[in-house]
Design a protein around this motif. Sequence first.
Motif, PDB file in Angstrom:
ATOM      1  N   THR A 195      11.545  -7.381  23.419  1.00  0.00           N
ATOM      2  CA  THR A 195      10.627  -6.486  24.137  1.00  0.00           C
ATOM      3  C   THR A 195      10.550  -5.073  23.563  1.00  0.00           C
ATOM      4  OG1 THR A 195      12.221  -5.611  25.760  1.00  0.00           O
ATOM      5  CG2 THR A 195      11.179  -7.742  26.258  1.00  0.00           C
ATOM      6  N   HIS A 196      11.326  -4.768  22.566  1.00  0.00           N
ATOM      7  CA  HIS A 196      11.298  -3.419  22.000  1.00  0.00           C
ATOM      8  C   HIS A 196       9.871  -3.033  21.604  1.00  0.00           C
ATOM      9  CE1 HIS A 196      15.446  -4.607  21.691  1.00  0.00           C
ATOM     10  NE2 HIS A 196      15.823  -3.455  21.165  1.00  0.00           N
ATOM     11  N   PRO A 197       9.385  -1.871  22.023  1.00  0.00           N
ATOM     12  CA  PRO A 197       8.074  -1.417  21.550  1.00  0.00           C
ATOM     13  C   PRO A 197       8.032  -1.370  20.028  1.00  0.00           C
ATOM     14  CG  PRO A 197       8.822  -0.052  23.367  1.00  0.00           C
ATOM     15  CD  PRO A 197       9.980  -0.934  22.989  1.00  0.00           C
ATOM     16  N   ARG A 198       6.843  -1.564  19.483  1.00  0.00           N
ATOM     17  CA  ARG A 198       6.685  -1.673  18.031  1.00  0.00           C
ATOM     18  C   ARG A 198       7.299  -0.492  17.291  1.00  0.00           C
ATOM     19  NH1 ARG A 198       0.667  -2.406  16.784  1.00  0.00           N
ATOM     20  NH2 ARG A 198       0.656  -0.285  17.645  1.00  0.00           N
ATOM     21  N   GLY A 244       3.928  -6.279  20.559  1.00  0.00           N
ATOM     22  CA  GLY A 244       3.049  -5.719  19.547  1.00  0.00           C
ATOM     23  C   GLY A 244       2.544  -4.331  19.844  1.00  0.00           C
ATOM     24  N   GLY A 245       2.843  -3.810  21.042  1.00  0.00           N
ATOM     25  CA  GLY A 245       2.368  -2.487  21.406  1.00  0.00           C
ATOM     26  C   GLY A 245       3.467  -1.449  21.358  1.00  0.00           C
ATOM     27  N   GLU A 246       3.093  -0.231  21.701  1.00  0.00           N
ATOM     28  CA  GLU A 246       4.052   0.867  21.705  1.00  0.00           C
ATOM     29  C   GLU A 246       4.469   1.259  23.122  1.00  0.00           C
ATOM     30  OE1 GLU A 246       2.629   4.032  19.253  1.00  0.00           O
ATOM     31  OE2 GLU A 246       2.613   2.793  17.442  1.00  0.00           O
ATOM     32  N   ASP A 247       4.082   0.448  24.099  1.00  0.00           N
ATOM     33  CA  ASP A 247       4.471   0.698  25.486  1.00  0.00           C
ATOM     34  C   ASP A 247       5.593  -0.241  25.885  1.00  0.00           C
ATOM     35  OD1 ASP A 247       2.501   2.648  25.835  1.00  0.00           O
ATOM     36  OD2 ASP A 247       0.991   1.123  26.342  1.00  0.00           O
ATOM     37  N   ASP A 248       6.382   0.186  26.873  1.00  0.00           N
ATOM     38  CA  ASP A 248       7.419  -0.687  27.420  1.00  0.00           C
ATOM     39  C   ASP A 248       6.764  -1.787  28.241  1.00  0.00           C
ATOM     40  OD1 ASP A 248       9.794   0.697  26.490  1.00  0.00           O
ATOM     41  OD2 ASP A 248       9.231   2.292  27.867  1.00  0.00           O
ATOM     42  N   LEU A 249       7.171  -3.015  28.001  1.00  0.00           N
ATOM     43  CA  LEU A 249       6.650  -4.140  28.773  1.00  0.00           C
ATOM     44  C   LEU A 249       7.247  -4.120  30.178  1.00  0.00           C
ATOM     45  CD1 LEU A 249       6.846  -6.979  26.105  1.00  0.00           C
ATOM     46  CD2 LEU A 249       4.775  -5.877  26.974  1.00  0.00           C
ATOM     47  N   ALA A 250       6.404  -4.368  31.166  1.00  0.00           N
ATOM     48  CA  ALA A 250       6.854  -4.403  32.556  1.00  0.00           C
ATOM     49  C   ALA A 250       5.858  -5.204  33.376  1.00  0.00           C
ATOM     50  CB  ALA A 250       6.972  -2.988  33.120  1.00  0.00           C
ATOM     51  N   ALA A 308      15.992  -7.823  25.879  1.00  0.00           N
ATOM     52  CA  ALA A 308      15.370  -6.702  26.569  1.00  0.00           C
ATOM     53  C   ALA A 308      15.799  -5.364  25.993  1.00  0.00           C
ATOM     54  CB  ALA A 308      15.704  -6.751  28.059  1.00  0.00           C
ATOM     55  N   TYR A 309      14.802  -4.591  25.620  1.00  0.00           N
ATOM     56  CA  TYR A 309      15.005  -3.190  25.251  1.00  0.00           C
ATOM     57  C   TYR A 309      15.524  -2.423  26.460  1.00  0.00           C
ATOM     58  CZ  TYR A 309      13.674   1.518  23.620  1.00  0.00           C
ATOM     59  OH  TYR A 309      13.675   2.845  23.242  1.00  0.00           O
ATOM     60  N   TYR A 350      15.929   0.528  16.833  1.00  0.00           N
ATOM     61  CA  TYR A 350      16.778   0.072  17.928  1.00  0.00           C
ATOM     62  C   TYR A 350      17.100  -1.423  17.884  1.00  0.00           C
ATOM     63  CZ  TYR A 350      16.182   4.635  20.113  1.00  0.00           C
ATOM     64  OH  TYR A 350      16.200   5.989  20.370  1.00  0.00           O
ATOM     65  N   PHE A 351      16.597  -2.132  16.874  1.00  0.00           N
ATOM     66  CA  PHE A 351      16.953  -3.544  16.696  1.00  0.00           C
ATOM     67  C   PHE A 351      17.277  -3.806  15.237  1.00  0.00           C
ATOM     68  CE2 PHE A 351      16.254  -8.201  16.823  1.00  0.00           C
ATOM     69  CZ  PHE A 351      17.098  -8.491  17.888  1.00  0.00           C
ATOM     70  N   GLY A 352      16.342  -3.543  14.352  1.00  0.00           N
ATOM     71  CA  GLY A 352      16.656  -3.571  12.930  1.00  0.00           C
ATOM     72  C   GLY A 352      16.268  -4.864  12.221  1.00  0.00           C
ATOM     73  N   ASP A 353      16.107  -4.737  10.911  1.00  0.00           N
ATOM     74  CA  ASP A 353      15.648  -5.853  10.098  1.00  0.00           C
ATOM     75  C   ASP A 353      16.652  -6.993  10.037  1.00  0.00           C
ATOM     76  OD1 ASP A 353      13.343  -4.445   9.586  1.00  0.00           O
ATOM     77  OD2 ASP A 353      14.013  -3.693   7.631  1.00  0.00           O
TER      78      ASP A 353
END
Length: 334
Positions: A7-10, A35-41, A57-58, A16-19
């Motif tokens: 869920t990490h924003p793009r 795929g977006g830059e918003d937090d999913l909720a 979950a981010y 915060y996750f990494g390759d």
Amino acid sequence: MPLVLVTHPRDRLASYFGDEALARLRRIARVRLNGGEDDLAGPALVRAAQGCAVVIAYRQTPVDAAVFAALPQLQAVVRCAVDIRTIDVAAASAQGVLVTQASAGFMASVSEWIVGAMVGLARHIPAADAQYKAGAQPTPRMGRELRGACLGVVGYGQIARYLCPIARALGMRVLVSDPFAQVHGEGLAQVDLPTLLAQADHVVCLAPALAATENLLNAAAFAAMRPGSFFVNASRGNLVDEAALLQALDSGHLAGAALDVGRAPDQMPSPALARHPHVLATPHIGGLTPPAIEHQALETVAQTAEILQGRIPAGAVNAPLATRLRLSGTGDGA
């Protein structure tokens, strides 16, 4: 292969996750990204997680009872952080969904941020730098050494246990206040909070954010601190009465504060405090170093691998109630 949502924003995924974590995850599952830059909720999270066996979950992703109910195939929510307050664990348990959390991997990074913040405050470094950048000539100001100063640490968790020996190596006297832990370590003194506040030159807040610690550092606590002392918060904004801290800074009772967290979104320092001339503020970066982030991201991938094999991983917080996982057998749920 099972389907996993990250869920990490793009714009936060790389940091915060990494390759490496993403590459390892793709070896064991089909991966769906935010795929977006918003937090999913809410409904957006439900849409993104359709058909997923696991949601990674981010830290800003809220997962509540409605989300669990709308995702019958979901077996687990794997939190890519230690703090799981954004997940309704009771609701997850009621619906048989496993919840896990990562272990702390940021003791060194946060401790180093604290030492840097204390030096910055005591030597007026941010103020002088800002004056130079504004085109002014700063007036040299007398600073204070950490050597010989008293450090008061509120909370004796993993970060504090890493920080205290560093402070001792710098020649600081160290007081620790934590009613729920036994303090061990050469040169450390365990005291109650009033004693710590009265004696410390630098008070560092490292207590957990719980109902019992809400506004632990309030007007009475700041008034009890030594005149001219410094306050450092590297824990959570919930522990601080921000109006009281602002008043203590405005009055000159406190010489300064360093804040990496606050009550603004994503645990950022609040703008009113961050703008204060006696505050050193950073945007929740204490644990933002490659080793710290990689530790938690890779741990979530390892947890996910266990879950997809139908096993309860280390870090599970409600294992006895994770009936969806137990019923899944092989855990292929996609």
